[in-house]
Design a protein around this motif. Sequence first.
Motif, PDB file in Angstrom:
ATOM      1  N   TYR A 149      51.791  24.355  50.602  1.00  0.00           N
ATOM      2  CA  TYR A 149      51.706  25.790  50.344  1.00  0.00           C
ATOM      3  C   TYR A 149      53.057  26.274  49.828  1.00  0.00           C
ATOM      4  N   GLY A 150      53.016  27.287  48.972  1.00  0.00           N
ATOM      5  CA  GLY A 150      54.249  27.883  48.482  1.00  0.00           C
ATOM      6  C   GLY A 150      54.126  29.395  48.435  1.00  0.00           C
ATOM      7  N   ASP A 151      55.255  30.078  48.541  1.00  0.00           N
ATOM      8  CA  ASP A 151      55.297  31.538  48.471  1.00  0.00           C
ATOM      9  C   ASP A 151      56.074  31.937  47.222  1.00  0.00           C
ATOM     10  N   LEU A 152      55.397  32.610  46.296  1.00  0.00           N
ATOM     11  CA  LEU A 152      56.022  33.016  45.039  1.00  0.00           C
ATOM     12  C   LEU A 152      56.411  34.490  45.034  1.00  0.00           C
ATOM     13  N   SER A 153      56.230  35.170  46.167  1.00  0.00           N
ATOM     14  CA  SER A 153      56.530  36.606  46.252  1.00  0.00           C
ATOM     15  C   SER A 153      58.002  36.871  45.951  1.00  0.00           C
ATOM     16  N   GLY A 154      58.249  37.772  45.001  1.00  0.00           N
ATOM     17  CA  GLY A 154      59.616  38.112  44.633  1.00  0.00           C
ATOM     18  C   GLY A 154      60.281  37.070  43.760  1.00  0.00           C
ATOM     19  N   TRP A 155      59.580  36.012  43.472  1.00  0.00           N
ATOM     20  CA  TRP A 155      60.136  34.929  42.652  1.00  0.00           C
ATOM     21  C   TRP A 155      59.468  34.899  41.277  1.00  0.00           C
ATOM     22  N   ILE A 156      58.147  35.006  41.283  1.00  0.00           N
ATOM     23  CA  ILE A 156      57.376  35.040  40.043  1.00  0.00           C
ATOM     24  C   ILE A 156      56.513  36.293  40.055  1.00  0.00           C
ATOM     25  N   GLU A 157      56.536  37.066  38.994  1.00  0.00           N
ATOM     26  CA  GLU A 157      55.694  38.259  38.892  1.00  0.00           C
ATOM     27  C   GLU A 157      54.219  37.843  38.897  1.00  0.00           C
ATOM     28  N   ASP A 158      53.379  38.681  39.524  1.00  0.00           N
ATOM     29  CA  ASP A 158      51.963  38.326  39.663  1.00  0.00           C
ATOM     30  C   ASP A 158      51.302  37.979  38.331  1.00  0.00           C
ATOM     31  N   GLU A 159      51.641  38.742  37.292  1.00  0.00           N
ATOM     32  CA  GLU A 159      50.999  38.494  35.998  1.00  0.00           C
ATOM     33  C   GLU A 159      51.445  37.170  35.356  1.00  0.00           C
ATOM     34  N   ASP A 160      52.574  36.612  35.832  1.00  0.00           N
ATOM     35  CA  ASP A 160      53.081  35.351  35.276  1.00  0.00           C
ATOM     36  C   ASP A 160      52.639  34.133  36.070  1.00  0.00           C
ATOM     37  N   ILE A 161      51.960  34.349  37.195  1.00  0.00           N
ATOM     38  CA  ILE A 161      51.607  33.227  38.070  1.00  0.00           C
ATOM     39  C   ILE A 161      50.631  32.243  37.420  1.00  0.00           C
ATOM     40  N   PRO A 162      49.575  32.699  36.715  1.00  0.00           N
ATOM     41  CA  PRO A 162      48.676  31.715  36.088  1.00  0.00           C
ATOM     42  C   PRO A 162      49.424  30.750  35.160  1.00  0.00           C
ATOM     43  N   ARG A 163      50.353  31.262  34.380  1.00  0.00           N
ATOM     44  CA  ARG A 163      51.123  30.396  33.477  1.00  0.00           C
ATOM     45  C   ARG A 163      52.062  29.471  34.269  1.00  0.00           C
ATOM     46  N   PHE A 164      52.666  30.021  35.338  1.00  0.00           N
ATOM     47  CA  PHE A 164      53.607  29.242  36.138  1.00  0.00           C
ATOM     48  C   PHE A 164      52.912  28.044  36.805  1.00  0.00           C
TER      49      PHE A 164
END
Length: 423
Positions: A149-164
């Motif tokens: 599991y990983g937490d992307l909060s504050g690291w990757i914007e929500d709209e950029d998560i699919p690409r990330f």
Amino acid sequence: MKIHIDIDCFFVSAARIVAPELEHKAVAIGGRSDTKIFTKETKNQTVNFENNGSFVPTFYKAYESKDDDLANFKDANGRIRGILTTSSYEARAYGVKTAMSIHQALQLCPQLIIKAPNMSLYQELSHKLHDFLALKIPLIEQASIDEFYGDLSGWIEDEDIPRFIDNLRHEIKKELQLPVSIGAAKTRYIAKLATSYAKPFGCKTITKYEFDKFINPIKVEDFAGIGKSMKNRLHSAQIKTLGELRKRRGTVESWGPYATELYKRVNGESDAEIQTQHTRKSIGISRTFDALYDRVELQRRVHVLARHLSFAIMKLEVIPTVFHLGIAYEMNQKSHKNISLAEIFTEKKFDTLCINLFLEADIHKRLKIIRLSINCSSFTRDSKKELSLIGFEEEQKMHKLTKTTQTLREKYGLDAIKFASEF
């Protein structure tokens, strides 16, 4: 957002790294319960504390046999034994499933290639993936040998998560040759659910706008945490999908705290923090074998299992206070016995305790036994139980003897010292 990363058919994927010719073929990893620990054949056993999950044993051979053709799964009578721990998607197309017997799988898919498990390789690859993910994600949690599991909060914007996450899965495939599927959602529970719909080698992001459309049609039994008994209870209340469950909050919450928490998880209201370090809460050992009636031999096997588990407990440097012994009989009968005991841990006392638990749990004396399991939990560091002072001085002497024995086994091997009761 939280993400869930799962290695696709991990054991098969690992085998394909070693043998690329297995790509695009029907492959399965098969295993037989290691009953050699009850004989003189067992050698080079090591202990696994770092990863857990289905088909990940506490004890495994440090140097495993390379002889993994079909003959490796035949018993003395030529019968093909063992079960599948995982299979490739090519094999699943024939109806081959995890936990299916190897004999049955070969009937469905005669061309199925069976490979023996290689726990040392799986541990190595799991470590490499964890280290790689730690470079890409600020907070990473290893949930099992093939699940993160990983937490992307504050690291990757929500709209950029699919690409990330799409880039991430391709990077993992390129660097480690491991195919992974990744799910992303507001909570870890929904992210895990999304991963199952992204497989194989895919990604799926569930935004708040897509939540209802994604969740509602899913069968209740497909949600992690809803087992057979809860599924039956939901079905009896005419709740068969997660959408129907979400509409029946009052009904579900009336069933108690567990059902209330389950409702919140399904509804995306409950989440848990990413834990970068896991504290082991229990340790156990079990073995399945050919149906056996001889109670003297079965007690000897309890002694063997107790020695192995004692070694692991001393290596963990914990004091368990809850002990569980389970028995599986032929004809699908089961029995178990538990005991709580807050005393200094010694191998001799533990050995005696396990035998007593076996004698109390063995309620179907006319039936043959096919499986024995011992589990220890509620360590003093977690349970905050106070150790009994009765016989404390004598117990300390026995504990010192156990530590001396442990040191010798660490140096010369787990089988260097045995009780006479094992012979």
